[in-house]
Design a protein around this motif. Structure first.
Motif, mmCIF file in Angstrom:
data_model
loop_
_atom_site.group_PDB
_atom_site.id
_atom_site.type_symbol
_atom_site.label_atom_id
_atom_site.label_comp_id
_atom_site.label_asym_id
_atom_site.label_seq_id
_atom_site.Cartn_x
_atom_site.Cartn_y
_atom_site.Cartn_z
ATOM 1 N N ASP A 114 0.850 -1.184 0.000
ATOM 2 C CA ASP A 114 0.000 0.000 0.000
ATOM 3 C C ASP A 114 0.884 1.231 0.000
ATOM 4 O O ASP A 114 2.100 1.155 0.212
ATOM 5 C CB ASP A 114 -0.928 0.003 1.219
ATOM 6 N N ARG A 131 -0.876 5.717 3.903
ATOM 7 C CA ARG A 131 -1.998 4.889 4.369
ATOM 8 C C ARG A 131 -1.519 3.810 5.324
ATOM 9 O O ARG A 131 -2.172 3.501 6.324
ATOM 10 C CB ARG A 131 -2.739 4.257 3.189
ATOM 11 N N HIS A 188 -9.385 3.381 -0.186
ATOM 12 C CA HIS A 188 -8.339 3.271 -1.204
ATOM 13 C C HIS A 188 -8.716 3.985 -2.505
ATOM 14 O O HIS A 188 -7.883 4.610 -3.138
ATOM 15 C CB HIS A 188 -8.024 1.794 -1.478
ATOM 16 N N GLY A 198 -6.199 3.249 -6.234
ATOM 17 C CA GLY A 198 -5.463 3.486 -5.000
ATOM 18 C C GLY A 198 -5.164 4.939 -4.705
ATOM 19 O O GLY A 198 -4.303 5.231 -3.871
#
Length: 321
Positions: free
Chosen positions: A117, A121, A162, A166
Motif C-alpha cells: 500500500d 496509508r 483506497h 489506490g
C-alpha cells in the motif's frame, strides 16, 4: 496470483518494509509487534524500478536471514493500488516507478506473500486500529503527512479508503488558493503540496525575498530571529494546509485528525497557524476538533506495513511467470 489477506501463520513473524525516496527501512516484527531486527539502506532512486525492487528484497533478506517469516508488507511511495499490486502513479522522486508491479515483483524476488500500500496509508493504519478500538470499530480518520511532499489517508466508519487506482488520500493534490498558479509535481497547478510542503515553504520564501535558501530549517531559523518573510512563508504554508484539512473534515466528519511528517516539527509558529486556519473552516458539530500529532514514533511505517498482511490482498510468488 493474488488472494485475500489471511492471518500470519501462528507465531511466525512478519517482514515490514518502508520505501521512501531516499531510504529503505526494514524490520522483522513478532506477532505482538515487537521489533526483532532492523535494517536500512539507501534507495537507488535514480536507477529504475528493477533496482529498487532488488534493494527491497535485499533489505528483507537482511532482517530475516533465517527465513522465519512467510509474509511481507510494504509501505511504498507513490500511488499504490493494493488490489492489483501496481504503482499506478508516481512523482519523479523514484525514476520509472509508475507502472511497476510492486506486489508480484517483490513476491517473486523474496518468496514471501506480499501485501502493499501507499506509505502514508500504511502509517495511518495503526492510528485507525487504535481509533477503532475506542469507537467499536467505526472510527473515521483524516491523516496528513507533510514533509518533502504532502500525503494523506482517509478512513470512514472503520475502513481505510483506497479509491480508484489506490489514489484516495492524496491530499497534496487538492486545490489551494494560496498556491494559485504555481506548478505542481503532478503536472497540474495550484495544488496544496507546492505551498505547504517543506520545499514549497522554502520556495515561497525565495519568491518573497529573491534570495535562494537551502532548506526549510533555514527558513524556520530565520523566522525565529524575526525575519518577517520567513514568518510569512511558514504561516502561509501552514494556513493553506489548515484550510484544506478543515474543509476535508467537514466532508468526512472524522473522529480524529492527525498531522505528521517533518514540517510540523519546525515549531509552534507553524502549528498555531495550521490550527487557527483549520478551526476557521469547521462547521458547528466539529468545533472543538483539533489536529493532533501521530500516536506512534519512527516505527509507525514498518509496523503499519506489517499489518497490511492482515487486511489487504496478498500477492504470491510465481505471479510474473
Amino acid at each position: 496470483m493474488t488472494t485475500a489477506a489471511t492471518p500470519a501463520p501462528a507465531g511466525r513473524p512478519v517482514v515490514g518494509l518502508d520505501l521512501g525516496g531516499t531510504k529503505i527501512a526494514a524490520a522483522l516484527l513478532a506477532a505482538d509487534g515487537t521489533v526483532l531486527a532492523r535494517h536500512s539502506r539507501p534507495t537507488p532512486a535514480r536507477e529504475g524500478a528493477a533496482a529498487v525492487l532488488d534493494a527491497l528484497a535485499a533489505a528483507a533478506a537482511a532482517v530475516d536471514p533465517d527465513r522465519a517469516a512467510a509474509l511481507l508488507g510494504i509501505a511504498a511511495a507513490g500511488v499504490i493500488d493494493p488490489r492489483s499490486g501496481m504503482v499506478t502513479s508516481s512523482t519523479d522522486s523514484l525514476s520509472g516507478w509508475a507502472g511497476t508491479r510492486l506486489g508480484a515483483g517483490l513476491a517473486g524476488r523474496t518468496g514471501y506473500a506480499v501485501a502493499c500500500d501507499n506509505d502514508v496509508r500504511a502509517t495511518a493504519g495503526p492510528e485507525l486500529a487504535g481509533l477503532n478500538a475506542s469507537t467499536g470499530g467505526h472510527g473515521s480518520l483524516l491523516f496528513a503527512a507533510i514533509g518533502t511532499g504532502v500525503g494523506g489517508a482517509l478512513a470512514a466508519d472503520g475502513r481505510m479508503l483506497h479509491g480508484s487506482a489506490g489514489i484516495a488520500g492524496h491530499l497534496g493534490h487538492v486545490p489551494s488558493p494560496e498556491a494559485a498558479g504555481l506548478p505542481c509535481t503532478c503536472g497540474s497547478t495550484g495544488h496544496l503540496e507546492v505551498i505547504a510542503s517543506g520545499p514549497g515553504i522554502a520556495a515561497h520564501y525565495e519568491r518573497l525575498t529573491g534570495a535562494p535558501v537551502d532548506r526549510l530549517e533555514t527558513v524556520a531559523a530565520r523566522a525565529a530571529q524575526g525575519d518577517s518573510h520567513a514568518v510569512a512563508a511558514i504561516t502561509t504554508g501552514a494556513a493553506a494546509a489548515g484550510h484544506v484539512l478543515g474543509g476535508l473534515a467537514n466532508a468526512l466528519g472524522p473522529d480524529r485528525v492527525v498531522v505528521g511528517g517533518g514540517v510540523p516539527r519546525i515549531g509552534t509558529l507553524y502549528e498555531d497557524a495550521l490550527r487557527a486556519a483549520f478551526a476557521a473552516e469547521l462547521m458547528g458539530p466539529l468545533r472543538g476538533l483539533v489536529p493532533r500529532p501521530p500516536l506512534l514514533g519512527h516505527d509507525a511505517a514498518v509496523l503499519g506495513a506489517a499489518a497490511l498482511t492482515t487486511t489487504l490482498p496478498l500477492h504470491h510468488p510465481g505471479a510474473l511467470r
